[in-house]
Scaffold this active site. Structure first.
Site, PDB file in Angstrom:
ATOM      1  N   CYS A  28      31.172  37.894  34.943  1.00  0.00           N
ATOM      2  CA  CYS A  28      31.931  36.780  35.291  1.00  0.00           C
ATOM      3  C   CYS A  28      31.095  35.843  36.149  1.00  0.00           C
ATOM      4  O   CYS A  28      29.773  36.262  36.680  1.00  0.00           O
ATOM      5  CB  CYS A  28      33.168  37.137  36.177  1.00  0.00           C
ATOM      6  SG  CYS A  28      34.161  38.298  35.597  1.00  0.00           S
ATOM      7  N   ARG A  52      36.904  30.940  39.432  1.00  0.00           N
ATOM      8  CA  ARG A  52      35.842  32.025  38.787  1.00  0.00           C
ATOM      9  C   ARG A  52      36.258  31.628  37.319  1.00  0.00           C
ATOM     10  O   ARG A  52      37.309  31.502  36.895  1.00  0.00           O
ATOM     11  CB  ARG A  52      35.971  33.362  39.152  1.00  0.00           C
ATOM     12  CG  ARG A  52      37.305  33.920  39.235  1.00  0.00           C
ATOM     13  CD  ARG A  52      37.601  34.618  37.917  1.00  0.00           C
ATOM     14  NE  ARG A  52      36.686  35.900  37.760  1.00  0.00           N
ATOM     15  CZ  ARG A  52      36.942  36.938  38.760  1.00  0.00           C
ATOM     16  NH1 ARG A  52      37.793  37.282  39.411  1.00  0.00           N
ATOM     17  NH2 ARG A  52      35.915  38.186  38.451  1.00  0.00           N
ATOM     18  N   ASN A  64      32.113  42.098  38.495  1.00  0.00           N
ATOM     19  CA  ASN A  64      31.466  43.161  37.970  1.00  0.00           C
ATOM     20  C   ASN A  64      30.074  43.456  38.582  1.00  0.00           C
ATOM     21  O   ASN A  64      29.494  42.584  38.627  1.00  0.00           O
ATOM     22  CB  ASN A  64      31.710  43.238  36.327  1.00  0.00           C
ATOM     23  CG  ASN A  64      31.244  44.720  35.818  1.00  0.00           C
ATOM     24  OD1 ASN A  64      31.733  45.580  36.437  1.00  0.00           O
ATOM     25  ND2 ASN A  64      30.346  44.675  34.823  1.00  0.00           N
TER      26      ASN A  64
END
Length: 325
Positions: free
Chosen positions: A2, A16, A79
């Site tokens: 991401c 995001r 992540n």
């Protein structure tokens, strides 16, 4: 994988790209002030700031991916595979699990300064949400209209970094991501002078040559450099529509198209499932999904924020096309 970013015009914007290979029925979830947060190791909290964000479709608990609260504080979890380390419970610390981290921070604190102080006593504990939903390895970007920080859980505890570029991707750790920008210090939004040699009359054959060398692949480090350059050089007026549009263009510079990032499965590819954009000053969530490029908005302040029940809106995922003839 991401990408998160902030952007400031008249107001502060934060959001995001959520890049993954499968969807967990994400939805817009509003947590009113009197929804009871039940924590695993600390006392439950029955009254807190109201929150709006995108969460997994799990009934009964807001598993937020990104969110902001009514005070203008925003956060996104990204992540952090191979680096995130969650520890055992520590006496004398505020022991919260990673899936409780966003609700705890946004429910309790109103700005980045308060969060930085609180993080000195927070310990992220290795407790899964359930047997079916183990913990994800994450790090977080937290932002408001005064600045941004990055929080990373490492084996020796939480690391907190000031974030001067207002961008976060996945790996490597943030301090190394930031250092790699030194490799691109010669890039510019203007065409460069010929410094190759005074003996060659080299042609300025195209606009945009000042950004030659800016990476365009979809790796974490490349996305970090690309969106940092795009954000730093972005220009828009400070109106709401113009600012929101520009924010989506910033994150659009690193969105992932389905099919370009192969996962170890013949039918799975990582792609940008949704893009979020919060006007944190007004507590409005704007979003687009992969199959619906129209911007959809949800206003936190339009709801009954003194209730005790979660409010959910499904993401609009079908393309909406405006025909003009």
């Amino acid at each position: 994988m991401c990408t998160a970013s902030n952007y400031i015009t008249k107001d502060h914007y934060f959001g995001r790209n959520f890049d993954y290979e499968i969807s967990y029925n994400e939805r817009v979830t509003i947590t009113p002030r009197n929804y009871k947060f039940e924590y695993r190791l600390i006392d439950d909290i029955e009254s807190h700031y109201a929150i709006i964000g995108v969460a997994a479709g799990v009934d009964g608990y807001p598993l937020y991916y990104d969110a902001c609260n009514e005070k203008g504080l925003s956060i996104a979890g990204l992540n952090f595979e191979g680096n995130a380390v969650y520890l055992e419970e520590k006496e004398g610390m505020v022991n919260v699990t990673p899936f409780e981290f966003i609700p705890y921070i946004l429910g309790t604190y109103s700005n980045v300064s308060e969060v930085k102080k609180a993080l000195e006593n927070i310990n992220l504990v290795n407790i899964n949400f359930s047997e079916e939903l183990p913990l994800s390895p994450l790090h977080w970007m937290i932002s408001d209209d005064t600045g941004a920080i990055v929080v990373e859980p490492l084996k020796d505890g939480l690391k907190v970094y000031d974030n001067p570029v207002g961008v976060l991707t996945n790996n490597p750790p943030f301090d190394k991501q930031l250092f790699t920008l030194n490799d691109y210090r010669s890039l510019s939004n203007r065409n460069p002078e010929n410094t190759f040699s005074k003996d060659f009359d080299l042609d300025e054959y195209s606009r945009g040559m000042g950004a030659i060398g800016l990476p365009g692949d979809l790796s974490s480090s490349s996305r970090f450099a690309k969106v940092a350059f795009t954000r730093a050089n972005s220009f828009s007026s400070d109106g709401e529509e113009e600012s929101v549009s520009q924010f989506f263009h910033i994150l659009g510079s690193v969105e992932q198209q389905n099919g370009c990032t192969f996962i170890n499965d013949p039918d799975l590819y990582e792609y940008t499932i949704y893009t979020s954009c919060y006007n944190t000053n007004k507590a409005v969530l704007y979003y687009r999904t992969y199959s619906n490029s129209q911007i959809t908005a949800v206003k936190l302040m339009s709801e009954d924020l003194d209730s005790a029940e979660l409010i959910n809106y499904r993401l609009e995922t079908e393309e909406q096309i405006a025909y003009i003839n």
